[in-house]
Scaffold this motif. Structure first.
Motif, PDB file in Angstrom:
ATOM      1  N   LEU A  60       0.916  -1.307  -0.083  1.00  0.00           N
ATOM      2  CA  LEU A  60      -0.078   0.130  -0.099  1.00  0.00           C
ATOM      3  C   LEU A  60       0.912   1.036   0.081  1.00  0.00           C
ATOM      4  CD1 LEU A  60      -2.909   0.929   0.100  1.00  0.00           C
ATOM      5  CD2 LEU A  60      -2.923   0.860   2.553  1.00  0.00           C
ATOM      6  N   LEU A  61       1.834   1.490   0.862  1.00  0.00           N
ATOM      7  CA  LEU A  61       2.833   2.456   0.797  1.00  0.00           C
ATOM      8  C   LEU A  61       3.789   2.506  -0.510  1.00  0.00           C
ATOM      9  CD1 LEU A  61       4.590   2.209   4.473  1.00  0.00           C
ATOM     10  CD2 LEU A  61       2.761   3.775   3.667  1.00  0.00           C
ATOM     11  N   GLN A  62       3.655   1.624  -1.412  1.00  0.00           N
ATOM     12  CA  GLN A  62       4.167   1.742  -2.797  1.00  0.00           C
ATOM     13  C   GLN A  62       3.596   2.403  -3.616  1.00  0.00           C
ATOM     14  OE1 GLN A  62       5.769  -2.366  -3.129  1.00  0.00           O
ATOM     15  NE2 GLN A  62       7.699  -1.837  -2.504  1.00  0.00           N
ATOM     16  N   ASN A  63       2.258   2.531  -3.428  1.00  0.00           N
ATOM     17  CA  ASN A  63       1.140   3.222  -4.143  1.00  0.00           C
ATOM     18  C   ASN A  63       1.366   4.661  -4.100  1.00  0.00           C
ATOM     19  OD1 ASN A  63      -0.978   4.359  -5.468  1.00  0.00           O
ATOM     20  ND2 ASN A  63      -2.379   2.882  -4.413  1.00  0.00           N
ATOM     21  N   ARG A  64       1.482   5.524  -5.241  1.00  0.00           N
ATOM     22  CA  ARG A  64       1.915   6.825  -5.261  1.00  0.00           C
ATOM     23  C   ARG A  64       1.037   7.659  -4.541  1.00  0.00           C
ATOM     24  NH1 ARG A  64       3.446  10.496 -10.578  1.00  0.00           N
ATOM     25  NH2 ARG A  64       4.048  12.349  -9.362  1.00  0.00           N
ATOM     26  N   ALA A  65      -0.077   7.399  -4.776  1.00  0.00           N
ATOM     27  CA  ALA A  65      -1.418   8.361  -4.352  1.00  0.00           C
ATOM     28  C   ALA A  65      -1.579   8.034  -2.947  1.00  0.00           C
ATOM     29  CB  ALA A  65      -2.766   7.903  -5.170  1.00  0.00           C
ATOM     30  N   PHE A  66      -1.363   6.887  -2.664  1.00  0.00           N
ATOM     31  CA  PHE A  66      -1.573   6.724  -1.115  1.00  0.00           C
ATOM     32  C   PHE A  66      -0.607   7.340  -0.408  1.00  0.00           C
ATOM     33  CE2 PHE A  66      -1.088   4.409   2.912  1.00  0.00           C
ATOM     34  CZ  PHE A  66      -2.211   4.318   3.446  1.00  0.00           C
ATOM     35  N   SER A  67       0.903   7.173  -0.769  1.00  0.00           N
ATOM     36  CA  SER A  67       2.127   7.929  -0.233  1.00  0.00           C
ATOM     37  C   SER A  67       1.976   9.285  -0.452  1.00  0.00           C
ATOM     38  CB  SER A  67       3.414   7.302  -1.102  1.00  0.00           C
ATOM     39  OG  SER A  67       3.363   6.209  -0.942  1.00  0.00           O
ATOM     40  N   ALA A  68       1.358  10.131  -1.256  1.00  0.00           N
ATOM     41  CA  ALA A  68       1.157  11.292  -1.352  1.00  0.00           C
ATOM     42  C   ALA A  68       0.019  11.728  -0.139  1.00  0.00           C
ATOM     43  CB  ALA A  68       0.814  11.968  -2.648  1.00  0.00           C
ATOM     44  N   LEU A  69      -0.799  11.030  -0.120  1.00  0.00           N
ATOM     45  CA  LEU A  69      -2.023  11.352   1.002  1.00  0.00           C
ATOM     46  C   LEU A  69      -1.442  10.928   2.385  1.00  0.00           C
ATOM     47  CD1 LEU A  69      -4.977  11.799   1.346  1.00  0.00           C
ATOM     48  CD2 LEU A  69      -5.221   9.176   1.572  1.00  0.00           C
ATOM     49  N   MET A  70      -0.486  10.026   2.646  1.00  0.00           N
ATOM     50  CA  MET A  70       0.268  10.013   4.018  1.00  0.00           C
ATOM     51  C   MET A  70       1.209  11.021   4.266  1.00  0.00           C
ATOM     52  SD  MET A  70      -1.491   7.460   5.185  1.00  0.00           S
ATOM     53  CE  MET A  70      -0.442   7.584   6.564  1.00  0.00           C
ATOM     54  N   MET A  71       1.763  11.530   3.376  1.00  0.00           N
ATOM     55  CA  MET A  71       2.691  12.499   3.593  1.00  0.00           C
ATOM     56  C   MET A  71       2.134  14.026   3.714  1.00  0.00           C
ATOM     57  SD  MET A  71       6.149  12.084   0.891  1.00  0.00           S
ATOM     58  CE  MET A  71       4.986  11.794  -0.864  1.00  0.00           C
ATOM     59  N   PHE A  72       0.865  14.151   3.037  1.00  0.00           N
ATOM     60  CA  PHE A  72      -0.053  15.365   3.562  1.00  0.00           C
ATOM     61  C   PHE A  72      -0.540  15.153   4.693  1.00  0.00           C
ATOM     62  CE2 PHE A  72      -4.063  16.748   3.875  1.00  0.00           C
ATOM     63  CZ  PHE A  72      -3.904  18.076   3.684  1.00  0.00           C
ATOM     64  N   ASN A  73      -1.026  14.098   5.323  1.00  0.00           N
ATOM     65  CA  ASN A  73      -1.489  13.850   6.545  1.00  0.00           C
ATOM     66  C   ASN A  73      -0.415  14.097   7.508  1.00  0.00           C
ATOM     67  OD1 ASN A  73      -3.496  13.103   8.371  1.00  0.00           O
ATOM     68  ND2 ASN A  73      -3.344  10.989   7.867  1.00  0.00           N
ATOM     69  N   VAL A  74       0.622  13.719   7.402  1.00  0.00           N
ATOM     70  CA  VAL A  74       1.745  13.886   8.485  1.00  0.00           C
ATOM     71  C   VAL A  74       2.129  15.330   8.407  1.00  0.00           C
ATOM     72  CG1 VAL A  74       4.189  13.435   8.958  1.00  0.00           C
ATOM     73  CG2 VAL A  74       2.841  11.526   8.250  1.00  0.00           C
ATOM     74  N   ALA A  75       2.093  15.886   7.563  1.00  0.00           N
ATOM     75  CA  ALA A  75       2.581  17.210   7.356  1.00  0.00           C
ATOM     76  C   ALA A  75       1.525  18.221   8.032  1.00  0.00           C
ATOM     77  CB  ALA A  75       2.707  17.923   5.920  1.00  0.00           C
ATOM     78  N   PHE A  76       0.358  17.853   7.695  1.00  0.00           N
ATOM     79  CA  PHE A  76      -0.898  18.717   8.153  1.00  0.00           C
ATOM     80  C   PHE A  76      -1.040  18.446   9.546  1.00  0.00           C
ATOM     81  CE2 PHE A  76      -5.620  18.939   9.151  1.00  0.00           C
ATOM     82  CZ  PHE A  76      -5.774  20.398   8.350  1.00  0.00           C
ATOM     83  N   SER A  77      -0.858  17.124  10.142  1.00  0.00           N
ATOM     84  CA  SER A  77      -0.871  17.068  11.524  1.00  0.00           C
ATOM     85  C   SER A  77       0.287  17.790  12.203  1.00  0.00           C
ATOM     86  CB  SER A  77      -0.615  15.671  11.837  1.00  0.00           C
ATOM     87  OG  SER A  77      -2.005  14.846  11.097  1.00  0.00           O
ATOM     88  N   CYS A  78       1.510  17.830  11.713  1.00  0.00           N
ATOM     89  CA  CYS A  78       2.461  18.744  12.383  1.00  0.00           C
ATOM     90  C   CYS A  78       2.079  20.063  12.319  1.00  0.00           C
ATOM     91  CB  CYS A  78       3.666  18.355  11.453  1.00  0.00           C
ATOM     92  SG  CYS A  78       4.644  16.643  11.943  1.00  0.00           S
TER      93      CYS A  78
END
Length: 133
Positions: A60-78
């Motif tokens: 799932l992490l190798q999926n580009r869209a999911f990885s972008a969503l996870m990076m956005f989620n981490v940055a947004f939370s920070c």
């Protein structure tokens, strides 16, 4: 809880213990539903191993869209977790916002976020975002 004792301006209020009893009564309404719910036993043969679940997570992490969503989620939370310790007190001192007004604005914010997410999930899930270009 908006009496002068707690920093508010209402002349009539509720004590902490009274407020907690109201919360308890709200939760007690759901006790019959918990008793009615059927608990289904779990078949140990259908459970997967931790290794299998980690492999699925890696795929799932190798999926580009999911990885972008996870990076956005981490940055947004920070960035949204940065706050001022005395935010409520500063707003009351500088602008004259009461504790009730400050907390009601937070509730309105959360409700509007919830409605926005619901509208996006209901109406825009099947919409092609490529049409926005």
């Amino acid at each position: 809880l908006n009496t002068p004792l707690y920093g508010g301006d209402f002349s009539v209020g509720m004590s902490i213990s009274g407020y907690l009893w109201v919360l308890t009564a709200g939760q007690a309404v759901w006790i019959p539903f918990w008793w009615i719910m059927e608990e289904k036993p779990v078949d140990p043969k259908k459970l997967t191993t931790v290794k299998h679940k980690l492999q699925l997570a890696w795929q799932l992490l190798q999926n580009r869209a999911f990885s972008a969503l996870m990076m956005f989620n981490v940055a947004f939370s920070c960035f949204t977790s940065v706050g001022v310790v005395g935010n409520n007190g500063l707003a009351g001192y500088w602008v004259g916002v009461s504790a009730l007004q400050y907390n009601l604005s937070a509730i309105v914010q959360y409700v509007s976020i919830t409605i926005t997410i619901w509208v996006n999930g209901k109406y825009f899930v099947q919409y092609s975002w490529r049409c926005l270009q």
